[in-house]
Design a protein around this motif. Structure first.
Motif, mmCIF file in Angstrom:
data_model
loop_
_atom_site.group_PDB
_atom_site.id
_atom_site.type_symbol
_atom_site.label_atom_id
_atom_site.label_comp_id
_atom_site.label_asym_id
_atom_site.label_seq_id
_atom_site.Cartn_x
_atom_site.Cartn_y
_atom_site.Cartn_z
ATOM 1 N N ASP A 53 -6.114 -14.511 5.019
ATOM 2 C CA ASP A 53 -7.012 -13.432 5.468
ATOM 3 C C ASP A 53 -7.989 -13.903 6.533
ATOM 4 N N LEU A 54 -7.501 -14.702 7.456
ATOM 5 C CA LEU A 54 -8.328 -15.148 8.568
ATOM 6 C C LEU A 54 -8.299 -14.104 9.679
ATOM 7 N N PRO A 55 -9.368 -14.008 10.463
ATOM 8 C CA PRO A 55 -9.333 -13.066 11.589
ATOM 9 C C PRO A 55 -8.181 -13.401 12.532
ATOM 10 N N PRO A 156 -6.746 -9.145 8.237
ATOM 11 C CA PRO A 156 -5.427 -8.719 7.746
ATOM 12 C C PRO A 156 -5.456 -7.889 6.472
ATOM 13 N N ARG A 157 -6.215 -8.307 5.475
ATOM 14 C CA ARG A 157 -6.206 -7.562 4.209
ATOM 15 C C ARG A 157 -6.840 -6.182 4.379
ATOM 16 N N ALA A 158 -7.877 -6.109 5.171
ATOM 17 C CA ALA A 158 -8.514 -4.809 5.392
ATOM 18 C C ALA A 158 -7.550 -3.862 6.103
ATOM 19 N N LEU A 159 -6.821 -4.378 7.096
ATOM 20 C CA LEU A 159 -5.858 -3.536 7.802
ATOM 21 C C LEU A 159 -4.702 -3.133 6.885
ATOM 22 N N PHE A 160 -4.281 -4.044 6.027
ATOM 23 C CA PHE A 160 -3.219 -3.731 5.062
ATOM 24 C C PHE A 160 -3.599 -2.482 4.270
ATOM 25 N N GLY A 161 -4.846 -2.429 3.822
ATOM 26 C CA GLY A 161 -5.315 -1.269 3.078
ATOM 27 C C GLY A 161 -5.451 -0.043 3.957
ATOM 28 N N GLU A 185 -0.505 -13.138 -5.597
ATOM 29 C CA GLU A 185 -0.290 -12.676 -6.975
ATOM 30 C C GLU A 185 -1.448 -13.073 -7.880
ATOM 31 N N ALA A 186 -1.993 -14.259 -7.644
ATOM 32 C CA ALA A 186 -3.030 -14.786 -8.534
ATOM 33 C C ALA A 186 -4.437 -14.337 -8.163
ATOM 34 N N ASP A 187 -4.590 -13.689 -7.015
ATOM 35 C CA ASP A 187 -5.918 -13.325 -6.524
ATOM 36 C C ASP A 187 -6.363 -11.998 -7.147
ATOM 37 N N PRO A 188 -7.405 -12.004 -7.979
ATOM 38 C CA PRO A 188 -7.851 -10.752 -8.613
ATOM 39 C C PRO A 188 -8.448 -9.767 -7.610
ATOM 40 N N GLN A 189 -8.826 -10.243 -6.420
ATOM 41 C CA GLN A 189 -9.378 -9.368 -5.390
ATOM 42 C C GLN A 189 -8.294 -8.672 -4.572
ATOM 43 N N TRP A 190 -7.053 -9.062 -4.790
ATOM 44 C CA TRP A 190 -5.949 -8.529 -3.992
ATOM 45 C C TRP A 190 -5.204 -7.471 -4.800
ATOM 46 N N GLY A 191 -5.092 -6.284 -4.261
ATOM 47 C CA GLY A 191 -4.422 -5.210 -4.984
ATOM 48 C C GLY A 191 -3.107 -4.793 -4.376
ATOM 49 N N GLY A 192 -2.663 -5.478 -3.321
ATOM 50 C CA GLY A 192 -1.422 -5.100 -2.650
ATOM 51 C C GLY A 192 -0.199 -5.736 -3.278
ATOM 52 N N ARG A 193 0.949 -5.366 -2.748
ATOM 53 C CA ARG A 193 2.209 -5.930 -3.230
ATOM 54 C C ARG A 193 2.987 -6.487 -2.041
ATOM 55 N N VAL A 194 3.109 -7.811 -2.009
ATOM 56 C CA VAL A 194 3.862 -8.497 -0.962
ATOM 57 C C VAL A 194 4.948 -9.315 -1.645
ATOM 58 N N ILE A 195 6.197 -9.025 -1.313
ATOM 59 C CA ILE A 195 7.311 -9.660 -2.019
ATOM 60 C C ILE A 195 8.196 -10.418 -1.038
ATOM 61 N N PRO A 196 8.803 -11.521 -1.493
ATOM 62 C CA PRO A 196 9.691 -12.275 -0.610
ATOM 63 C C PRO A 196 11.091 -11.677 -0.575
#
Length: 473
Positions: A53-55, A156-161, A185-196
């Motif tokens: 989540d870097l600029p 990135p995470r803000a744009l994802f949302g 997956e382990a980040d409680p602050q992350w609510g998205g779904r990114v799969i390989p």
């Protein structure tokens, strides 16, 4: 008195039918789905972008350098790829501005292209740019976009949302540790779904340079000796299981053809040993790769990964560019495809098995009505993949619907896939698809071939149901 530069404007009815009665229907259909979540089951955004989540570094690194649709056409105008930051890693400001100026200076070269449409929508709708790109406006537009990228709301995470992405699939080598996926997956602050997505091409083709090393790396990643054919298969199966543990729902395959042939275990083991020893002939290497297409189907039946095939692209067509800049740098060129005979052995064995799901993509439009639609119109395992790469453009998408729908209907198609490395193009590409499909369905309604309530149900399914169904999401 200086003249103001031309404005950049995207019309609210863009891509909808121009005929007023059709446009009214299309508007109603589009309005019903325009804000639905994005399901992106095939793409190439690096999961680390979201995990870290870097600029974003600069406008060129975000919108120019990683987008081969953009860089290949600029290269065709005589701009060296080195001037566009391709393969250069992180750009300093001088390099980034130079790449951006090339884009703006050659803006007219993109007229009528899908890339022009995507870029306009990104610049105007995401970054608020209101001035048309040109040599004169390049630096001002660069400054506007760069200022936006410095804001927290453009990380990135803000744009994802903000983009409304519900599911984002990445494309990953079997040896990848998937650490970025695990971090998310382990980040409680992350609510998205990114799969390989499991992409084993380089491990399946003995004719590829570096195949032996790739097989060794596969064994190391799996903790299994790949010195013989049995160990090689076990290592592939183990890595597929690792991907499934991290949320993968599909495997992705892009070879020169989709021919599948079963050699039998003894002959496959012999060819594998010959390939490791460097004595396999080109014909034997091809036979082994085609055998492995069948083995990938067998594994999909056993572990449930959807198998996607997108063949018939001559990779790295320009060897000097490949040597200097690497693969996926804009010089892959489509060739003719054939599916009916090529896939018959695979489909005879697994085509009616309830565990197999096969999504067939092509860059050869001639096979849509002749082969892909009839295959999907019979085999319950087969879906026709949405227009992909060179065909994910407005007129090509219309041709796809014309060629496929009358034989296979809408339910046997995959739903849109963006197949992009350019993160900010994801929402505009999906929006483009929704607009085009709304217009296509509006014509069926106007022709009295479909009631409007059925068209509404269909456009909703194309956006929200088909990709989940085809990719088992």
């Amino acid at each position: 008195m200086p003249t103001a530069p031309p404005t950049l404007h995207v019309h609210p009815d863009r891509l909808l039918p121009p005929e007023p009665h059709l446009r009214d229907i299309a508007r109603r259909l589009y309005d019903a789905v325009r804000h639905l979540p994005i399901i992106s089951p095939h793409g190439h955004v690096d999961a680390a972008v979201l995990a870290d989540d870097l600029p974003f570094d600069d406008p060129a690194s975000l919108l120019v350098s990683p987008d081969h649709y953009v860089t290949r056409l600029l290269h065709a105008q005589g701009v060296p790829l080195s001037e566009l930051g391709v393969g250069a890693g992180r750009l300093d400001e001088q390099q980034a501005r130079r790449a951006w100026r090339h884009l703006c200076t050659h803006w007219a070269a993109f007229r009528g292209t899908a890339a022009r449409y995507w870029l306009e929508c990104q610049l105007h709708e995401i970054f608020g740019v209101t001035t048309r790109p040109s040599a004169e406006t390049a630096d001002d537009i660069y400054d506007i976009v760069a200022a936006r990228l410095a804001e927290d709301t453009f990380r990135p995470r803000a744009l994802f949302g903000q983009f409304g992405i519900e599911v984002l699939a990445t494309t990953d080598d079997p040896c990848a540790d998937l650490g970025a996926h695990a971090t998310l997956e382990a980040d409680p602050q992350w609510g998205g779904r990114v799969i390989p997505t499991f992409r084993p091409d380089r491990h399946l083709e003995p004719a590829r340079p570096g195949w032996g090393q790739a097989v060794t790396e596969l064994g190391e990643a799996a903790g299994i000796d790949t010195g013989d054919y049995a160990g090689y298969l076990a290592a592939l199966e183990a890595r597929r299981a690792h991907f499934i543990e991290h949320g993968a729902t599909s495997s992705d395959h892009s070879h020169l053809d989709v021919r599948a042939e079963s050699l039998g275990t003894r002959e496959a083991a012999r060819l594998y040993a010959a390939a490791l020893a460097g004595t396999a002939t080109p014909a034997e290497a091809t036979a082994f790769r085609r055998h492995m297409t069948m083995e990938m189907a067998r594994m999909s039946v056993e572990d449930g990964l959807v198998m996607t095939l997108h063949p018939a692209v001559r990779r790295n067509h320009h060897a000097p560019t490949s040597a200097r800049f690497g693969s996926d740098t804009g010089h892959d060129i489509p060739v003719r495809a054939e599916f009916t005979r090529a896939l018959q052995p695979l489909l005879e064995r697994y085509g009616t098995h309830p565990n197999l799901q096969l999504v067939l993509f092509t860059t050869d439009e001639s096979v849509y009505s002749r082969e892909l639609a009839p295959l999907a119109g019979f085999y319950p395992s087969v879906f026709v993949g949405a227009p992909w790469w060179f065909l994910d453009a407005p007129e090509a998408i219309h041709r796809f619907r014309s060629a496929v729908t009358e034989t296979a209907g809408f339910t046997r198609t995959s739903g849109f896939i963006d197949d992009t490395r350019a993160f900010c193009s994801i929402p505009v590409r999906h929006d483009m698809s929704r607009r085009l499909d709304s217009g296509w369905l509006a014509r069926l309604v106007a022709d009295h071939r479909l009631a409007e309530d059925e068209a509404l149900e269909t456009i909703t399914e194309l956006v929200s149901v088909n990709p989940r169904r085809a990719f088992r999401l």
